[in-house]
Each structure stands twice: as C-alpha cells, then as structure tokens.
Design an enzyme around this catalytic site. Structure first.
Site, PDB file in Angstrom:
ATOM      1  N   ASP A  42       0.654  -1.310  -0.075  1.00  0.00           N
ATOM      2  CA  ASP A  42      -0.048  -0.026  -0.231  1.00  0.00           C
ATOM      3  C   ASP A  42       0.860   1.221  -0.006  1.00  0.00           C
ATOM      4  O   ASP A  42       0.897   2.111   1.023  1.00  0.00           O
ATOM      5  CB  ASP A  42      -0.939   0.013   1.175  1.00  0.00           C
ATOM      6  CG  ASP A  42      -2.097   1.108   0.909  1.00  0.00           C
ATOM      7  OD1 ASP A  42      -1.995   1.809  -0.058  1.00  0.00           O
ATOM      8  OD2 ASP A  42      -2.932   0.985   1.987  1.00  0.00           O
ATOM      9  N   HIS A  45      -0.320   6.218   0.102  1.00  0.00           N
ATOM     10  CA  HIS A  45      -0.596   7.057   1.136  1.00  0.00           C
ATOM     11  C   HIS A  45       0.492   8.171   0.878  1.00  0.00           C
ATOM     12  O   HIS A  45       1.009   8.263   0.402  1.00  0.00           O
ATOM     13  CB  HIS A  45      -0.075   6.330   2.306  1.00  0.00           C
ATOM     14  CG  HIS A  45      -0.854   5.135   3.124  1.00  0.00           C
ATOM     15  ND1 HIS A  45      -2.116   5.465   3.694  1.00  0.00           N
ATOM     16  CD2 HIS A  45      -0.879   3.577   3.043  1.00  0.00           C
ATOM     17  CE1 HIS A  45      -2.646   4.262   3.996  1.00  0.00           C
ATOM     18  NE2 HIS A  45      -1.712   3.331   3.586  1.00  0.00           N
ATOM     19  N   TYR A  90       3.612   6.864   7.668  1.00  0.00           N
ATOM     20  CA  TYR A  90       3.755   6.297   6.397  1.00  0.00           C
ATOM     21  C   TYR A  90       4.779   6.525   5.803  1.00  0.00           C
ATOM     22  O   TYR A  90       5.027   6.752   4.580  1.00  0.00           O
ATOM     23  CB  TYR A  90       2.550   7.106   5.509  1.00  0.00           C
ATOM     24  CG  TYR A  90       0.876   6.548   5.833  1.00  0.00           C
ATOM     25  CD1 TYR A  90       0.637   5.427   6.231  1.00  0.00           C
ATOM     26  CD2 TYR A  90       0.208   7.750   6.395  1.00  0.00           C
ATOM     27  CE1 TYR A  90      -0.497   5.279   6.580  1.00  0.00           C
ATOM     28  CE2 TYR A  90      -0.890   7.528   6.834  1.00  0.00           C
ATOM     29  CZ  TYR A  90      -1.538   6.305   6.807  1.00  0.00           C
ATOM     30  OH  TYR A  90      -2.716   5.977   7.592  1.00  0.00           O
ATOM     31  N   ARG A 162     -14.499  -1.754  13.259  1.00  0.00           N
ATOM     32  CA  ARG A 162     -13.883  -0.741  13.754  1.00  0.00           C
ATOM     33  C   ARG A 162     -14.174   0.439  12.996  1.00  0.00           C
ATOM     34  O   ARG A 162     -14.425   0.406  11.601  1.00  0.00           O
ATOM     35  CB  ARG A 162     -12.285  -0.890  14.107  1.00  0.00           C
ATOM     36  CG  ARG A 162     -11.684  -0.917  12.639  1.00  0.00           C
ATOM     37  CD  ARG A 162     -10.084  -1.292  12.915  1.00  0.00           C
ATOM     38  NE  ARG A 162      -9.098  -1.752  11.561  1.00  0.00           N
ATOM     39  CZ  ARG A 162      -8.843  -0.637  10.930  1.00  0.00           C
ATOM     40  NH1 ARG A 162      -8.499   0.451  11.466  1.00  0.00           N
ATOM     41  NH2 ARG A 162      -7.901  -1.061   9.759  1.00  0.00           N
ATOM     42  N   TYR A 164     -13.652   4.242  11.788  1.00  0.00           N
ATOM     43  CA  TYR A 164     -12.942   5.594  11.621  1.00  0.00           C
ATOM     44  C   TYR A 164     -13.948   6.643  11.907  1.00  0.00           C
ATOM     45  O   TYR A 164     -15.024   6.848  11.172  1.00  0.00           O
ATOM     46  CB  TYR A 164     -12.520   5.736  10.291  1.00  0.00           C
ATOM     47  CG  TYR A 164     -11.515   4.753   9.792  1.00  0.00           C
ATOM     48  CD1 TYR A 164     -10.087   5.234  10.069  1.00  0.00           C
ATOM     49  CD2 TYR A 164     -11.638   3.441   9.217  1.00  0.00           C
ATOM     50  CE1 TYR A 164      -9.037   4.159   9.741  1.00  0.00           C
ATOM     51  CE2 TYR A 164     -10.630   2.490   9.031  1.00  0.00           C
ATOM     52  CZ  TYR A 164      -9.298   2.972   9.378  1.00  0.00           C
ATOM     53  OH  TYR A 164      -8.118   2.138   9.030  1.00  0.00           O
ATOM     54  N   ASP A 193     -11.703   5.012  15.594  1.00  0.00           N
ATOM     55  CA  ASP A 193     -10.193   5.454  15.125  1.00  0.00           C
ATOM     56  C   ASP A 193     -10.046   6.906  14.663  1.00  0.00           C
ATOM     57  O   ASP A 193     -10.746   7.212  13.670  1.00  0.00           O
ATOM     58  CB  ASP A 193      -9.733   4.396  13.862  1.00  0.00           C
ATOM     59  CG  ASP A 193      -8.449   4.349  13.353  1.00  0.00           C
ATOM     60  OD1 ASP A 193      -7.655   5.614  13.798  1.00  0.00           O
ATOM     61  OD2 ASP A 193      -7.811   3.522  13.041  1.00  0.00           O
ATOM     62  N   GLU A 221      -8.321   4.744  19.215  1.00  0.00           N
ATOM     63  CA  GLU A 221      -7.175   4.583  18.412  1.00  0.00           C
ATOM     64  C   GLU A 221      -6.776   6.160  18.012  1.00  0.00           C
ATOM     65  O   GLU A 221      -7.506   6.749  17.435  1.00  0.00           O
ATOM     66  CB  GLU A 221      -7.214   3.747  17.277  1.00  0.00           C
ATOM     67  CG  GLU A 221      -7.698   2.051  17.569  1.00  0.00           C
ATOM     68  CD  GLU A 221      -7.530   1.303  16.416  1.00  0.00           C
ATOM     69  OE1 GLU A 221      -6.291   1.245  15.979  1.00  0.00           O
ATOM     70  OE2 GLU A 221      -8.603   0.658  15.955  1.00  0.00           O
ATOM     71  N   HIS A 246      -0.544   3.308  16.883  1.00  0.00           N
ATOM     72  CA  HIS A 246       0.660   2.804  16.032  1.00  0.00           C
ATOM     73  C   HIS A 246       1.782   2.829  16.560  1.00  0.00           C
ATOM     74  O   HIS A 246       2.349   3.830  16.748  1.00  0.00           O
ATOM     75  CB  HIS A 246       0.349   2.948  14.552  1.00  0.00           C
ATOM     76  CG  HIS A 246      -1.318   2.879  14.098  1.00  0.00           C
ATOM     77  ND1 HIS A 246      -1.530   1.732  13.463  1.00  0.00           N
ATOM     78  CD2 HIS A 246      -2.123   3.746  14.259  1.00  0.00           C
ATOM     79  CE1 HIS A 246      -2.794   2.024  13.131  1.00  0.00           C
ATOM     80  NE2 HIS A 246      -3.178   3.130  13.517  1.00  0.00           N
ATOM     81  N   THR A 297      -2.298  -1.820   7.166  1.00  0.00           N
ATOM     82  CA  THR A 297      -2.362  -0.946   5.924  1.00  0.00           C
ATOM     83  C   THR A 297      -3.501  -1.554   5.044  1.00  0.00           C
ATOM     84  O   THR A 297      -3.053  -1.034   4.001  1.00  0.00           O
ATOM     85  CB  THR A 297      -1.354  -0.292   5.708  1.00  0.00           C
ATOM     86  OG1 THR A 297      -1.506   0.699   4.664  1.00  0.00           O
ATOM     87  CG2 THR A 297      -0.359  -1.467   4.855  1.00  0.00           C
TER      88      THR A 297
END
Length: 391
Positions: A42, A45, A90, A162, A164, A193, A221, A246, A297
């Site tokens: 990924d 980002h 990222y 979860r 966002y 999140d 999160e 994270h 990710t």
C-alpha cells in the site's frame, strides 16, 4: 545460500470502494534455487510522492547481492541505514524494509522446510480474531452505505468492526445509533479510530459523545496528532477506555513508554519495517506491560499471511486485531488467498513451508502497473480510501 537477484513487481488493485491501491511484490532469488516472496504494501499513502522502482531495485541489490538470507539482523541494519526510521506513520522506507524482510523470512523458512511462524519461534494459537473496517463518514448519506457493509460482512462471518471517526460526528453518531438499533448484541464496534485528525481535547469531547453507543468498545485509536505523547497521556487520564497508538519507529515507541501515554501498541510490520522489527516492538511492549494489537495498512494476501504468522506467534495479543486487507480488494495476486472464517484470520497451515502462499503469475501480470505514480488522487480520497471525488 547466497542472494543472487531481486525482482520488484508493482501492482494496482482496486478496492470494492473503487480506490486503487498500489503495492510492490518482492521476489528474492538464491543460488540454491529457492525464491522468497514478500510485499511492500500500500504505497498509496501520503506524502504525495512516489518511489522510482528502477532506482529502488538497484539500491536494494547493492545491499542484498551475495548476502546469506539467514543474516537477518545484519541485513536489517543495512536496510535501516539506507532507509532510516522517521517519526512519520507512512514512511515509505518502512514499507520497503518490510517487503524485503518478509521475503527473507519466507526464504529462510523454505530452506529449513518449516513455516514462517515456526521460524519466528512457534505458535501459541492458530487463528486471530479480526475486525472489518468501516471507513470514515464525510456526509450523512454515507451512513446507509456503511450499514450495508455491516449487513454484508455479518453474513460472511465478521461480527466485529472498527469505525473511523472524526470528520462528521453527527454522521458517526447516527451510524452507531442505527447499528445498535438494528443489530444489538450481534455486532461489536471494537474501536473508534481518529487517525490523528483531532487534537486530544477535541477527541475527548468526541469520545464522550460517541461512547453513549458502547457496542463492545475495546479501545480508542490515535486520538491525538502524530507524536503528541503528552496529548495521548492527558487523554488517557480522562477516559475509561484503553488508548491505542500505532508504532512507526522505535524512538516513538520508546517515548510512548517513557510518557506512559498509551495502553495498547498497534504493531504492523509495514509501519515498523518488517517481521524482525515487529517482533522487537512486540517484545518491548511486553517488557513495558502493554498489550499489543496487530494493525494493518490493508495488505494483500502475501503481506497478510506474514502478519498471521506473526500474530499466532505472539503471547501478548489480547484484543481484536485489524488485518482484513484481502477482503477489501476485488482481486489478489496469489493462488491461495489467506483464510477468514467466523471473523478469524487463520495462519496458513504450518505443514506448508515459508509463508504458505504461492504467487499466481497470471494475476501478477493482470494487475501489473508500470510504476507507483499517483495520477489524479485527492487528499480526501487518500484519507478515506474512496474513489468518490466529492469533497
């Protein structure tokens, strides 16, 4: 055994939302005739630049050629010297190191005729409870489409999600209210999140508003800007819910431990630079008496298999984890995708050596793209992983 060559294959695979994610599939060849595979997951980002694959291959070959794949610590140090850690989530250097390190693990385990989880130290379980992501509401009209996602995924066995949050709290609240009304105890929302969108004070106000709809909430999160360790600590003092963040560098993890800023470390090989580094981060969490959740990710099957091997080898994963990437894409590049059943991610059978995943060359060709360029992607599309251009 010595490394003789390296291949990097860029692929672009659409999600069911229409957003195309670009990944790099890694092949490391040796003089023993064995090939290890990995995934740089990924690259779609921020920051808004892309990696030149020709230059990347030449740089990696200068590090890898002639090396013994079992010299994992030596190779990882050289990779980190050339692709250093930063204090950014990222960082593309971490993605690069992850793909190489995972391929080395696949290679070494194949040579020993064992699974990657056995190479990591053996298993404590065969499966990991995972959740399906509900992407961030920007508009109230997205509530119904996200409810449809819950309905569809519940039928497929996913009963934990979860959410966002943080861009449109009215829509977030409406979604939670309707989930509670329609599904009751059949569905759990394991985390809210915030993805570093809000400062900790605004996140605190949002948490008080959204936790009226506690549907099995396990954690909050990323409820502060990146590297705001004091903000995380202040929020942790003011909420009854565990705080998760994270891990994207060892320096950052050290600061979170020193500040006692969080309860749960979200560890993903792609963000910390591979299985070798992820294992270190998990051990650091254990020493600090912190729990671990396996992050994501949204990898393809190669990257997800590596995470399944890691997760099944760790003793301090006590919460629902996140790797459901292969379920988000319309396709993959392997013959045998990872297995999900009843909301669990299963590690590949330990009787199958290496990662337990075989590339499908026809699918690799089908999804091949010439480079990792961005085309006309907007910032909100990157943040919300959608092809919708409405902002």
């Amino acid at each position: 055994m010595k490394i003789t060559d390296l291949e990097l294959h860029a692929v672009g695979i659409p999600r069911h939302t229409g957003f195309v994610n670009k990944h790099v599939i890694v092949k490391i060849h040796t003089d023993e005739g064995l090939t290890g595979i990995g995934e740089m997951s990924d690259f779609s980002h921020l920051p808004l630049y892309s990696v030149d694959l020709h230059d990347l291959k030449q740089g990696l070959l200068s590090i890898l050629l002639g090396q013994n794949p079992f010299d994992l610590m030596k190779i990882n140090k050289e990779l980190t010297d050339n692709f250093p850690e930063t204090m950014y989530y990222y960082e593309k250097g971490s993605f690069i190191r992850n793909g190489i390190d995972n391929a080395l693990h696949d290679l070494c385990a194949k040579y020993l005729d064992i699974s990657v989880s056995d190479f990591l130290g053996g298993r404590v379980k065969e499966k990991i409870k995972v959740c399906y992501p509900i992407f961030r509401h920007r508009f109230s009209e997205e509530v119904e489409s996200n409810l449809d996602v819950v309905r569809q995924k519940l039928e497929q066995g996913f009963d934990v999600f979860r959410l966002y949050v943080g861009k449109n709290l009215d829509a977030d609240e409406e979604f939670l209210s309707r989930v509670k009304e329609e599904f009751g105890s059949r569905v759990r929302i394991k985390s809210y999140d915030f993805s570093h969108l809000l400062n900790w004070k605004d996140a605190h106000r949002a948490i008080k508003r959204l936790t009226k709809y506690d549907l099995g909430l396990e954690m909050i999160e990323s409820p502060a800007p990146r590297n705001d360790f004091d903000g995380l600590y202040q929020l942790r003092l003011k909420t009854d819910y565990p705080i998760s963040e994270h891990v994207w560098s060892f320096k950052q993890q050290q600061e979170m431990i020193k500040k006692d800023a969080i309860d749960i470390f979200n560890i993903s090989p792609v963000f910390i630079g591979g299985l070798t580094s992820a294992k270190k981060a998990a051990y650091a969490a254990e020493v600090a008496s912190k729990d671990v959740v396996l992050g994501t990710t949204q990898e393809l099957s190669v990257g997800t298999a590596a995470m399944a091997h890691l997760g099944c080898s760790l003793t301090n994963i006590n919460h629902t984890s996140d790797p459901t990437g292969p379920e988000l894409y319309v396709g993959d590049v392997v013959k045998n995708r990872v297995t999900y059943k009843d909301g669990y991610l299963y590690a590949p059978d330990r009787s199958v050596k290496g990662l337990g995943i075989e590339l499908d060359e026809s699918l690799l060709a089908k999804y091949q793209v010439p480079d990792l360029s961005w085309d006309n992607v907007t910032v909100h599309q990157l943040q919300d992983r959608t092809a919708d251009t409405k902002s």
